[in-house]
Motif scaffolding. Structure first.
Motif, PDB file in Angstrom:
ATOM      1  N   PHE A  90       6.664   2.074   5.826  1.00 47.16           N
ATOM      2  CA  PHE A  90       7.467   2.942   6.689  1.00 47.16           C
ATOM      3  C   PHE A  90       7.074   4.402   6.497  1.00 47.16           C
ATOM      4  CE2 PHE A  90      11.989   2.422   8.669  1.00 47.16           C
ATOM      5  CZ  PHE A  90      11.439   2.653   9.915  1.00 47.16           C
ATOM      6  N   ALA A  91       6.762   4.781   5.275  1.00 43.71           N
ATOM      7  CA  ALA A  91       6.311   6.152   5.010  1.00 43.71           C
ATOM      8  C   ALA A  91       5.037   6.448   5.796  1.00 43.71           C
ATOM      9  CB  ALA A  91       6.070   6.348   3.511  1.00 43.71           C
ATOM     10  N   PHE A  92       4.107   5.501   5.805  1.00 43.12           N
ATOM     11  CA  PHE A  92       2.862   5.699   6.550  1.00 43.12           C
ATOM     12  C   PHE A  92       3.110   5.696   8.058  1.00 43.12           C
ATOM     13  CE2 PHE A  92       0.898   3.468   2.674  1.00 43.12           C
ATOM     14  CZ  PHE A  92       0.692   4.680   2.024  1.00 43.12           C
ATOM     15  N   ASP A  93       4.061   4.883   8.502  1.00 37.44           N
ATOM     16  CA  ASP A  93       4.407   4.881   9.929  1.00 37.44           C
ATOM     17  C   ASP A  93       4.866   6.272  10.371  1.00 37.44           C
ATOM     18  OD1 ASP A  93       3.834   2.183  10.065  1.00 37.44           O
ATOM     19  OD2 ASP A  93       5.929   1.530   9.995  1.00 37.44           O
ATOM     20  N   PHE A  94       5.764   6.863   9.588  1.00 44.57           N
ATOM     21  CA  PHE A  94       6.236   8.215   9.903  1.00 44.57           C
ATOM     22  C   PHE A  94       5.069   9.198   9.928  1.00 44.57           C
ATOM     23  CE2 PHE A  94      10.439   6.688   8.270  1.00 44.57           C
ATOM     24  CZ  PHE A  94      11.204   7.030   9.372  1.00 44.57           C
TER      25      PHE A  94
ATOM     26  N   VAL B  74       4.581   1.422  -6.504  1.00 43.76           N
ATOM     27  CA  VAL B  74       4.335   2.859  -6.360  1.00 43.76           C
ATOM     28  C   VAL B  74       2.851   3.159  -6.563  1.00 43.76           C
ATOM     29  CG1 VAL B  74       4.784   5.132  -7.361  1.00 43.76           C
ATOM     30  CG2 VAL B  74       6.671   3.537  -6.987  1.00 43.76           C
ATOM     31  N   ARG B  75       2.274   2.552  -7.592  1.00 44.91           N
ATOM     32  CA  ARG B  75       0.842   2.769  -7.872  1.00 44.91           C
ATOM     33  C   ARG B  75      -0.018   2.303  -6.691  1.00 44.91           C
ATOM     34  NH1 ARG B  75      -2.989  -0.503  -9.398  1.00 44.91           N
ATOM     35  NH2 ARG B  75      -1.511  -2.208  -9.751  1.00 44.91           N
ATOM     36  N   LEU B  76       0.294   1.152  -6.153  1.00 42.83           N
ATOM     37  CA  LEU B  76      -0.470   0.635  -5.018  1.00 42.83           C
ATOM     38  C   LEU B  76      -0.273   1.504  -3.776  1.00 42.83           C
ATOM     39  CD1 LEU B  76      -0.149  -3.255  -5.228  1.00 42.83           C
ATOM     40  CD2 LEU B  76      -2.262  -1.927  -5.086  1.00 42.83           C
ATOM     41  N   SER B  77       0.961   1.982  -3.559  1.00 43.95           N
ATOM     42  CA  SER B  77       1.227   2.854  -2.411  1.00 43.95           C
ATOM     43  C   SER B  77       0.399   4.131  -2.504  1.00 43.95           C
ATOM     44  CB  SER B  77       2.716   3.198  -2.337  1.00 43.95           C
ATOM     45  OG  SER B  77       3.495   2.046  -2.093  1.00 43.95           O
ATOM     46  N   GLU B  78       0.283   4.671  -3.702  1.00 44.37           N
ATOM     47  CA  GLU B  78      -0.523   5.878  -3.893  1.00 44.37           C
ATOM     48  C   GLU B  78      -1.993   5.597  -3.591  1.00 44.37           C
ATOM     49  OE1 GLU B  78       1.894   8.416  -7.266  1.00 44.37           O
ATOM     50  OE2 GLU B  78       0.611   6.769  -7.935  1.00 44.37           O
ATOM     51  N   ALA B  79      -2.470   4.422  -4.019  1.00 48.31           N
ATOM     52  CA  ALA B  79      -3.862   4.057  -3.755  1.00 48.31           C
ATOM     53  C   ALA B  79      -4.096   3.871  -2.253  1.00 48.31           C
ATOM     54  CB  ALA B  79      -4.220   2.780  -4.513  1.00 48.31           C
ATOM     55  N   LEU B  80      -3.148   3.244  -1.578  1.00 47.85           N
ATOM     56  CA  LEU B  80      -3.261   3.072  -0.133  1.00 47.85           C
ATOM     57  C   LEU B  80      -3.244   4.418   0.588  1.00 47.85           C
ATOM     58  CD1 LEU B  80      -0.822   0.039   0.246  1.00 47.85           C
ATOM     59  CD2 LEU B  80      -3.290  -0.017   0.659  1.00 47.85           C
ATOM     60  N   ARG B  81      -2.358   5.310   0.135  1.00 48.44           N
ATOM     61  CA  ARG B  81      -2.301   6.650   0.715  1.00 48.44           C
ATOM     62  C   ARG B  81      -3.632   7.376   0.577  1.00 48.44           C
ATOM     63  NH1 ARG B  81       0.428  10.569  -3.042  1.00 48.44           N
ATOM     64  NH2 ARG B  81      -1.509   9.976  -4.058  1.00 48.44           N
ATOM     65  N   ASP B  82      -4.240   7.271  -0.601  1.00 47.24           N
ATOM     66  CA  ASP B  82      -5.513   7.951  -0.827  1.00 47.24           C
ATOM     67  C   ASP B  82      -6.588   7.432   0.125  1.00 47.24           C
ATOM     68  OD1 ASP B  82      -4.272   9.389  -2.802  1.00 47.24           O
ATOM     69  OD2 ASP B  82      -5.098   8.203  -4.459  1.00 47.24           O
ATOM     70  N   GLU B  83      -6.559   6.123   0.379  1.00 47.03           N
ATOM     71  CA  GLU B  83      -7.524   5.552   1.324  1.00 47.03           C
ATOM     72  C   GLU B  83      -7.258   6.055   2.742  1.00 47.03           C
ATOM     73  OE1 GLU B  83     -10.240   3.709   0.651  1.00 47.03           O
ATOM     74  OE2 GLU B  83      -9.728   4.137  -1.436  1.00 47.03           O
ATOM     75  N   LEU B  84      -6.005   6.170   3.122  1.00 43.57           N
ATOM     76  CA  LEU B  84      -5.675   6.683   4.449  1.00 43.57           C
ATOM     77  C   LEU B  84      -6.040   8.158   4.576  1.00 43.57           C
ATOM     78  CD1 LEU B  84      -2.217   4.942   5.047  1.00 43.57           C
ATOM     79  CD2 LEU B  84      -4.432   4.331   6.041  1.00 43.57           C
TER      80      LEU B  84
ATOM     81  N   PHE C   3      -1.936   2.948  13.440  1.00 46.41           N
ATOM     82  CA  PHE C   3      -1.246   1.763  12.928  1.00 46.41           C
ATOM     83  C   PHE C   3      -2.243   0.640  12.650  1.00 46.41           C
ATOM     84  CE2 PHE C   3       2.929   2.903  15.326  1.00 46.41           C
ATOM     85  CZ  PHE C   3       3.271   3.788  14.313  1.00 46.41           C
ATOM     86  N   GLN C   4      -3.210   0.481  13.522  1.00 45.71           N
ATOM     87  CA  GLN C   4      -4.203  -0.573  13.345  1.00 45.71           C
ATOM     88  C   GLN C   4      -5.024  -0.358  12.077  1.00 45.71           C
ATOM     89  OE1 GLN C   4      -6.229  -0.276  17.116  1.00 45.71           O
ATOM     90  NE2 GLN C   4      -4.824  -1.689  18.144  1.00 45.71           N
ATOM     91  N   ARG C   5      -5.291   0.879  11.757  1.00 44.12           N
ATOM     92  CA  ARG C   5      -6.024   1.169  10.522  1.00 44.12           C
ATOM     93  C   ARG C   5      -5.148   0.889   9.298  1.00 44.12           C
ATOM     94  NH1 ARG C   5      -8.305   4.379  14.378  1.00 44.12           N
ATOM     95  NH2 ARG C   5     -10.594   4.491  14.305  1.00 44.12           N
ATOM     96  N   HIS C   6      -3.856   1.179   9.408  1.00 46.19           N
ATOM     97  CA  HIS C   6      -2.936   0.817   8.325  1.00 46.19           C
ATOM     98  C   HIS C   6      -2.951  -0.692   8.109  1.00 46.19           C
ATOM     99  CE1 HIS C   6      -0.238   4.593   9.245  1.00 46.19           C
ATOM    100  NE2 HIS C   6      -1.507   4.886   9.092  1.00 46.19           N
TER     101      HIS C   6
END
Length: 298
Positions: free
Chosen positions: A71-75, A93-103, A14-17
């Motif tokens: 919330f998706a990343f929390d799960f 959506v575009r930003l969420s995808e970019a954040l996901r790629d970083e995670l 969570f802290q990294r998120h």
């Protein structure tokens, strides 16, 4: 692995998120900046729900109105699940995808090793027809229904994407459950009334919370639980507080729409903001409740 060790690992994820969201917040342009700030600010309360939700290993989870994907990343931080986030806003959506790629780059330091996360730009009213998404074991819609012109139609559409026996969790506001004493400053009251009027004109409902159980029942769900998530505080508020700054930012992002609809003039808006910041100082008791409804597809 002990339960304490597992909890520590999830907390570190969570802290990294949060660090990633804080980095995004520092960028010059961020769409819906107020929403990003709210996402960061409400992280602890959002994550406190995870232990109460019926999400199990290998479940497919649908996050409707996923915003910045929090919330998706929390799960995905705590469960070996597949999470699909859908939102109508293409930029989010575009930003969420970019954040996901970083995670993903951080591997198990940020997400469960067997978690999978994807995002799509979709309209909640079309979900029922999107066979390509497949069916889901669990779905959540947080602060979505207050914005919908046709909440019953949306609930039916969501139901069609769930497996038989799957659970839908809806969380939303109800302004009738907000208590403030002493009363809010006049500047804030004028801005809040204008904001509520605009949301109503756009088809929203700031008293949707009390209506959710009936809506889900009519849509073909069996309501299995209802609850209130209360928050209460007695604090001295100043114009420099984070909550005040976030509130003003959200009002300012709606300024042009308020003027376009003739709800306020430019002078009225500026005067109300100025009065709010001048009047905000002092101790105040404030309580607000989120309505939570759990429902099963039958």
């Amino acid at each position: 692995m002990s339960l304490q060790n597992l909890q520590d690992i999830i907390l570190q994820r969570f802290q990294r998120h949060d660090a990633l969201y804080q980095f995004l917040l520092k960028q010059e342009y961020v769409p819906e900046r107020w929403l990003l700030e709210q996402t960061i600010y409400t992280g602890p309360s959002r994550r406190s729900l995870l232990g109460y939700l019926p999400v199990k290993e290998n479940h497919r989870v649908l996050d409707i109105g996923s915003g910045f994907g929090a919330f998706a990343f929390d799960f995905a931080a705590g469960f070996p699940v597949e999470v699909v986030g859908v939102d109508y806003d293409y930029e989010l959506v575009r930003l969420s995808e970019a954040l996901r790629d970083e995670l993903y780059k951080l591997g198990t330091a940020a997400l469960h090793e067997r978690a999978k996360v994807s995002f799509y730009r979709e309209d909640v009213y079309r979900l029922g027809k999107l066979q390509s998404l497949g069916e889901f074991d669990f779905a959540v819609a947080r602060f979505l229904f207050q914005h919908l012109q046709q909440p019953l139609e949306a609930a039916v559409s969501i139901r069609d994407r769930l497996k038989m026996g799957a659970t839908l969790c809806v969380l939303d506001i109800d302004d009738g459950m907000t208590i403030t004493y002493p009363e809010n400053p006049q500047g804030f009251s004028r801005l809040q009334a204008a904001f509520s009027q605009l949301q109503t004109l756009e088809g929203g409902d700031r008293e949707i919370g009390r209506k959710l159980p009936g809506i889900l029942q009519e849509a073909g769900f069996r309501v299995t639980a209802t609850a209130l998530l209360p928050q209460a505080q007695f604090i001295r508020t100043t114009s420099h507080d984070e909550g005040v700054r976030m509130t003003v930012q959200r009002f300012k992002e709606k300024r042009n729409r308020l003027l376009e609809e003739g709800i306020m003039t430019a002078d009225e808006f500026e005067e109300s903001v100025r009065n709010y910041l001048e009047e905000v100082q002092g101790y105040q008791f404030h309580t607000v409740c989120q309505v939570v409804v759990m429902a099963e597809k039958v």
